[in-house]
Design a protein around this motif. Structure first.
Motif, PDB file in Angstrom:
ATOM      1  N   TYR A  31       0.832  -1.209   0.000  1.00  0.00           N
ATOM      2  CA  TYR A  31       0.000   0.000   0.000  1.00  0.00           C
ATOM      3  C   TYR A  31       0.869   1.263   0.000  1.00  0.00           C
ATOM      4  O   TYR A  31       0.509   2.271  -0.615  1.00  0.00           O
ATOM      5  CB  TYR A  31      -0.922   0.018   1.217  1.00  0.00           C
ATOM      6  CG  TYR A  31      -2.274  -0.627   0.989  1.00  0.00           C
ATOM      7  CD1 TYR A  31      -3.082  -0.259  -0.084  1.00  0.00           C
ATOM      8  CD2 TYR A  31      -2.764  -1.589   1.863  1.00  0.00           C
ATOM      9  CE1 TYR A  31      -4.323  -0.832  -0.281  1.00  0.00           C
ATOM     10  CE2 TYR A  31      -4.008  -2.185   1.677  1.00  0.00           C
ATOM     11  CZ  TYR A  31      -4.785  -1.795   0.598  1.00  0.00           C
ATOM     12  OH  TYR A  31      -6.020  -2.368   0.395  1.00  0.00           O
ATOM     13  N   GLN A  34      -5.470   7.710   0.562  1.00  0.00           N
ATOM     14  CA  GLN A  34      -6.135   6.537   1.125  1.00  0.00           C
ATOM     15  C   GLN A  34      -5.182   5.351   1.195  1.00  0.00           C
ATOM     16  O   GLN A  34      -5.142   4.629   2.192  1.00  0.00           O
ATOM     17  CB  GLN A  34      -7.359   6.163   0.294  1.00  0.00           C
ATOM     18  CG  GLN A  34      -8.122   4.971   0.862  1.00  0.00           C
ATOM     19  CD  GLN A  34      -9.250   4.505  -0.045  1.00  0.00           C
ATOM     20  OE1 GLN A  34      -9.457   5.032  -1.137  1.00  0.00           O
ATOM     21  NE2 GLN A  34      -9.976   3.498   0.395  1.00  0.00           N
ATOM     22  N   ARG A  35      -4.394   5.138   0.143  1.00  0.00           N
ATOM     23  CA  ARG A  35      -3.434   4.033   0.152  1.00  0.00           C
ATOM     24  C   ARG A  35      -2.427   4.213   1.300  1.00  0.00           C
ATOM     25  O   ARG A  35      -2.061   3.253   1.981  1.00  0.00           O
ATOM     26  CB  ARG A  35      -2.653   3.954  -1.166  1.00  0.00           C
ATOM     27  CG  ARG A  35      -3.472   3.976  -2.431  1.00  0.00           C
ATOM     28  CD  ARG A  35      -4.341   2.747  -2.637  1.00  0.00           C
ATOM     29  NE  ARG A  35      -4.932   2.773  -3.960  1.00  0.00           N
ATOM     30  CZ  ARG A  35      -6.211   3.046  -4.240  1.00  0.00           C
ATOM     31  NH1 ARG A  35      -7.051   3.342  -3.249  1.00  0.00           N
ATOM     32  NH2 ARG A  35      -6.656   3.027  -5.481  1.00  0.00           N
ATOM     33  N   ALA A  72      -2.903   5.854   4.108  1.00  0.00           N
ATOM     34  CA  ALA A  72      -3.599   5.603   5.368  1.00  0.00           C
ATOM     35  C   ALA A  72      -3.766   4.112   5.615  1.00  0.00           C
ATOM     36  O   ALA A  72      -3.561   3.618   6.736  1.00  0.00           O
ATOM     37  CB  ALA A  72      -4.962   6.298   5.354  1.00  0.00           C
ATOM     38  N   LEU A  73      -4.120   3.367   4.574  1.00  0.00           N
ATOM     39  CA  LEU A  73      -4.269   1.923   4.728  1.00  0.00           C
ATOM     40  C   LEU A  73      -2.943   1.256   5.063  1.00  0.00           C
ATOM     41  O   LEU A  73      -2.913   0.273   5.813  1.00  0.00           O
ATOM     42  CB  LEU A  73      -4.862   1.327   3.447  1.00  0.00           C
ATOM     43  CG  LEU A  73      -6.352   1.591   3.242  1.00  0.00           C
ATOM     44  CD1 LEU A  73      -6.772   1.207   1.830  1.00  0.00           C
ATOM     45  CD2 LEU A  73      -7.186   0.827   4.271  1.00  0.00           C
ATOM     46  N   VAL A 118      -2.609   1.539   8.725  1.00  0.00           N
ATOM     47  CA  VAL A 118      -3.502   0.597   9.407  1.00  0.00           C
ATOM     48  C   VAL A 118      -2.909  -0.810   9.362  1.00  0.00           C
ATOM     49  O   VAL A 118      -2.918  -1.537  10.367  1.00  0.00           O
ATOM     50  CB  VAL A 118      -4.906   0.626   8.771  1.00  0.00           C
ATOM     51  CG1 VAL A 118      -5.776  -0.487   9.365  1.00  0.00           C
ATOM     52  CG2 VAL A 118      -5.574   1.974   8.983  1.00  0.00           C
ATOM     53  N   ASP A 131      -7.078  11.919  10.437  1.00  0.00           N
ATOM     54  CA  ASP A 131      -7.075  10.456  10.345  1.00  0.00           C
ATOM     55  C   ASP A 131      -5.661   9.901  10.504  1.00  0.00           C
ATOM     56  O   ASP A 131      -5.451   8.897  11.195  1.00  0.00           O
ATOM     57  CB  ASP A 131      -7.616  10.005   8.984  1.00  0.00           C
ATOM     58  CG  ASP A 131      -9.089  10.286   8.785  1.00  0.00           C
ATOM     59  OD1 ASP A 131      -9.785  10.599   9.771  1.00  0.00           O
ATOM     60  OD2 ASP A 131      -9.546  10.181   7.628  1.00  0.00           O
ATOM     61  N   ILE A 137      -4.270   7.045  13.001  1.00  0.00           N
ATOM     62  CA  ILE A 137      -3.648   5.830  12.475  1.00  0.00           C
ATOM     63  C   ILE A 137      -2.215   5.674  12.979  1.00  0.00           C
ATOM     64  O   ILE A 137      -1.779   4.575  13.322  1.00  0.00           O
ATOM     65  CB  ILE A 137      -3.703   5.849  10.933  1.00  0.00           C
ATOM     66  CG1 ILE A 137      -5.148   5.683  10.469  1.00  0.00           C
ATOM     67  CG2 ILE A 137      -2.807   4.770  10.324  1.00  0.00           C
ATOM     68  CD1 ILE A 137      -5.375   6.033   9.014  1.00  0.00           C
ATOM     69  N   THR A 150     -10.895   4.422   4.103  1.00  0.00           N
ATOM     70  CA  THR A 150     -10.142   3.701   5.134  1.00  0.00           C
ATOM     71  C   THR A 150     -11.041   3.355   6.315  1.00  0.00           C
ATOM     72  O   THR A 150     -11.039   2.216   6.803  1.00  0.00           O
ATOM     73  CB  THR A 150      -8.943   4.540   5.600  1.00  0.00           C
ATOM     74  OG1 THR A 150      -8.103   4.812   4.473  1.00  0.00           O
ATOM     75  CG2 THR A 150      -8.147   3.808   6.659  1.00  0.00           C
ATOM     76  N   GLN A 171     -13.321   0.496   5.341  1.00  0.00           N
ATOM     77  CA  GLN A 171     -12.644  -0.798   5.248  1.00  0.00           C
ATOM     78  C   GLN A 171     -12.355  -1.364   6.630  1.00  0.00           C
ATOM     79  O   GLN A 171     -12.517  -2.566   6.865  1.00  0.00           O
ATOM     80  CB  GLN A 171     -11.356  -0.663   4.437  1.00  0.00           C
ATOM     81  CG  GLN A 171     -10.663  -1.993   4.156  1.00  0.00           C
ATOM     82  CD  GLN A 171      -9.537  -1.864   3.137  1.00  0.00           C
ATOM     83  OE1 GLN A 171      -9.554  -0.954   2.297  1.00  0.00           O
ATOM     84  NE2 GLN A 171      -8.572  -2.742   3.204  1.00  0.00           N
TER      85      GLN A 171
END
Length: 252
Positions: free
Chosen positions: A25, A56-57, A59-60, A63, A107, A111, A153, A156
């Motif tokens: 990611y 978003q990638r 942030a993932l 996570v 966010d 995270i 995120t 998901q």
């Protein structure tokens, strides 16, 4: 168009290889940041906010590192995400987009388990209220890649705790009245301030992050999950996965 890195990330999630998924990611994010859309610089004003896919990638990735028990790597992604989101405010020229970038920055603080996340959400909420007068269509705005990326995120993370279903709806994330634009958008920041940290903590405790939800079908006669026995299918990137537990499906 997405690079192969996201496909690798989804496969790693399906295999429960979370640090590998975080690495993939991260590469997907960097790849997207270089050129968010064909011919588009990340520093170009862009009404769709294609950089949202890259954020978003990233942030993932954070996570994934949290679930893998690599908190220090999640913190690196968190600090990186705050910096990138803040810098992009100089590129995107619409007030509501800048407010969304502040939502992203908040966010990333959650995270990465960084400080001042609450203050960052307060800042995003105030920015949304200030931006209300500049928004012509809140429905069009919230379906752009920037706003979808900022929602993705959270959604998901939440679906892995709710049997693979859509656990955070569009209505949940926003206020009840789209005609009250400021309150409608500000609700995003309030909702995340209340929910993201606890949902992430539960995900880490469960040692399980679901794959993203793609094209789904309930009770498919052609596939069965070898792990949980479900016949509900989730097709995402080039993977055929169980909608319930993200395990690769067996044909039958």
């Amino acid at each position: 168009m997405d690079s192969d890195h996201r496909t690798v990330a989804v496969g790693a999630l399906a295999d429960r290889e979370y640090e590998q998924a975080g690495d993939a990611y991260t590469r997907a994010a960097w790849d997207r940041l270089t050129e968010p859309r064909d011919g588009l610089s990340p520093f170009d004003a862009d009404e769709k906010g294609w950089v949202g896919r890259a954020l978003q990638r990233l942030a993932l990735a954070g996570v994934c590192y949290r679930v893998a028990g690599r908190g220090e790597r999640a913190a690196y992604r968190g600090r990186e995400g705050v910096a990138v989101a803040s810098d992009l405010e100089y590129a995107l020229d619409r007030p509501a987009q800048r407010a969304c970038l502040r939502e992203f920055a908040a966010d990333f603080r959650v995270i990465g388990d960084l400080d001042r996340a609450g203050e960052a959400y307060d800042d995003a909420e105030a920015a949304y209220r200030d931006a209300a007068g500049s928004v012509d269509s809140v429905e069009s705005l919230t379906t752009t890649p920037l706003f979808q990326g900022a929602a993705g995120t959270l959604r998901q993370v939440a679906r892995g705790l709710d049997d693979g279903e859509v656990a955070v709806s569009w209505a949940d994330l926003h206020g009840p009245d789209p005609d009250d634009i400021g309150a409608f958008l500000a609700h995003r920041a309030r909702f995340k301030r209340q929910r993201l940290a606890s949902l992430l903590a539960r995900t880490v405790e469960a040692d399980y992050l679901a794959t993203p939800r793609g094209t789904t079908e309930y009770d498919n006669a052609n596939f069965r999950c070898p792990d949980c026995g479900s016949t509900d299918v989730n097709w995402v990137t080039d993977h055929t996965l169980c909608m319930r537990c993200s395990t690769p499906m067996d044909p039958r």
